[in-house]
Design a protein around this motif. Structure first.
Motif, PDB file in Angstrom:
ATOM      1  N   GLN A 159       0.850  -1.190   0.000  1.00 47.93           N
ATOM      2  CA  GLN A 159       0.000   0.000   0.000  1.00 47.93           C
ATOM      3  C   GLN A 159       0.882   1.234   0.000  1.00 47.93           C
ATOM      4  O   GLN A 159       1.903   1.274   0.663  1.00 47.93           O
ATOM      5  N   GLY A 160       0.478   2.241  -0.775  1.00 45.44           N
ATOM      6  CA  GLY A 160       1.240   3.480  -0.830  1.00 45.44           C
ATOM      7  C   GLY A 160       0.335   4.675  -0.616  1.00 45.44           C
ATOM      8  O   GLY A 160      -0.783   4.536  -0.145  1.00 45.44           O
ATOM      9  N   GLY A 161       0.816   5.839  -1.010  1.00 45.28           N
ATOM     10  CA  GLY A 161       0.003   7.042  -0.897  1.00 45.28           C
ATOM     11  C   GLY A 161       0.131   7.726   0.448  1.00 45.28           C
ATOM     12  O   GLY A 161       0.838   7.264   1.331  1.00 45.28           O
ATOM     13  N   ARG A 162      -0.546   8.843   0.569  1.00 45.36           N
ATOM     14  CA  ARG A 162      -0.424   9.678   1.762  1.00 45.36           C
ATOM     15  C   ARG A 162      -1.504   9.401   2.801  1.00 45.36           C
ATOM     16  O   ARG A 162      -1.448   9.871   3.912  1.00 45.36           O
ATOM     17  N   VAL A 163      -2.528   8.642   2.377  1.00 46.95           N
ATOM     18  CA  VAL A 163      -3.695   8.379   3.225  1.00 46.95           C
ATOM     19  C   VAL A 163      -3.692   6.904   3.624  1.00 46.95           C
ATOM     20  O   VAL A 163      -3.410   6.047   2.785  1.00 46.95           O
ATOM     21  N   PRO A 164      -3.984   6.594   4.891  1.00 44.31           N
ATOM     22  CA  PRO A 164      -4.009   5.175   5.278  1.00 44.31           C
ATOM     23  C   PRO A 164      -5.128   4.409   4.588  1.00 44.31           C
ATOM     24  O   PRO A 164      -6.150   4.973   4.226  1.00 44.31           O
ATOM     25  N   TRP A 165      -4.884   3.109   4.389  1.00 44.44           N
ATOM     26  CA  TRP A 165      -5.913   2.210   3.850  1.00 44.44           C
ATOM     27  C   TRP A 165      -6.747   1.674   4.995  1.00 44.44           C
ATOM     28  O   TRP A 165      -6.224   1.529   6.092  1.00 44.44           O
ATOM     29  N   PRO A 166      -8.030   1.296   4.832  1.00 44.53           N
ATOM     30  CA  PRO A 166      -8.794   1.360   3.588  1.00 44.53           C
ATOM     31  C   PRO A 166      -9.413   2.732   3.299  1.00 44.53           C
ATOM     32  O   PRO A 166     -10.148   2.871   2.343  1.00 44.53           O
ATOM     33  N   GLU A 167      -9.074   3.735   4.140  1.00 49.61           N
ATOM     34  CA  GLU A 167      -9.655   5.062   3.931  1.00 49.61           C
ATOM     35  C   GLU A 167      -9.334   5.600   2.545  1.00 49.61           C
ATOM     36  O   GLU A 167     -10.145   6.300   1.924  1.00 49.61           O
TER      37      GLU A 167
END
Ligand code: MN
Length: 229
Positions: A159-167
């Motif tokens: 998982q990547g990106g700046r926002v936590p998953w699953p959000e």
């Protein structure tokens, strides 16, 4: 002047340092990420200058480590994430239904979140593939093949990106890195309308501009079988 973000490299980190950095960063409310890479620990930290400074101090005093810190641009993180670790499995099943499509599935929270991609995934960053959100599937379905279904690709993902998953999925923008047999590197799922998304290859060393992976590699990764027209 306050430095908005720092990137720290810890040489020869103790094995437990990564988890300790995560714990400390989350205690302090620092945003960013940590990644173990080539025998070093990379830390990106941003947020309140005092708390970023406190995390930097923590790194400097970690036993037996050498730390280099540089100011970098703010990335806008909303979590402190661990990079370079698997979040689960992914699978792509080619499905010759009334309308031929590829079912792209990511393991999230114990189920396979699923999208039907009519044209299949692409490794060309210029290509945006429609991906229609469909019902979750059980992990037990991941190895299913039949007269009309093959396992076109499978592997694990980060998982990547700046926002936590699953959000990140709830908010309609999810970034992830695939490690499959055919699909590799960074991808994004971007929601454009209710249940409608775009699946896009990110520009990285695994990108192959101008390629058509679906045509080049039609075979099952399980049985090497192809679906007949
Ligand atoms: Mn299907």
């Amino acid at each position: 002047m306050a430095v908005p973000a720092i990137r720290a490299v810890v040489v020869d980190p103790a094995p437990e340092l990564r988890d300790a950095v995560v714990t400390r960063a989350r205690e302090l409310g620092v945003m960013g990420w940590v990644r173990q890479q080539d025998g070093a620990l990379l830390v990106h930290a941003e947020g309140d200058p005092d708390t970023v400074g406190a995390l930097e101090e923590f790194l400097r005093h970690a036993l037996g480590t050498r730390v280099q810190t540089n100011p970098v641009a703010l990335e806008g993180h909303e979590q402190f994430a661990v990079r370079g670790v698997t979040a689960g499995v992914f699978v792509v099943q080619e499905h010759r239904a009334t309308a031929h499509h590829f079912d792209f599935r990511l393991e999230v929270g114990g189920v396979m979140r699923s999208w039907a991609v009519p044209k299949g995934p692409s490794l060309d960053p210029a290509v945006k593939r429609l991906a229609v959100e469909v019902e979750d599937h059980a992990l037990s379905h991941n190895t299913f093949e039949g007269r009309r279904v093959i396992v076109w690709d499978r592997g694990t993902y980060e998982q990547g990106g700046r926002v936590p998953w699953p959000e990140a999925l709830d908010r309609g923008h999810a970034v992830f890195v695939l490690a499959g047999e055919k699909l590799r590197g960074g991808f994004a799922l971007q929601r454009t309308a209710e249940r409608q998304w775009l699946l896009i290859k990110r520009r990285d060393e695994a990108a192959r501009p101008g390629s058509d992976i679906v045509a080049e590699r039609p075979e099952s990764v399980l049985s090497r079988r192809r679906l007949v027209q």
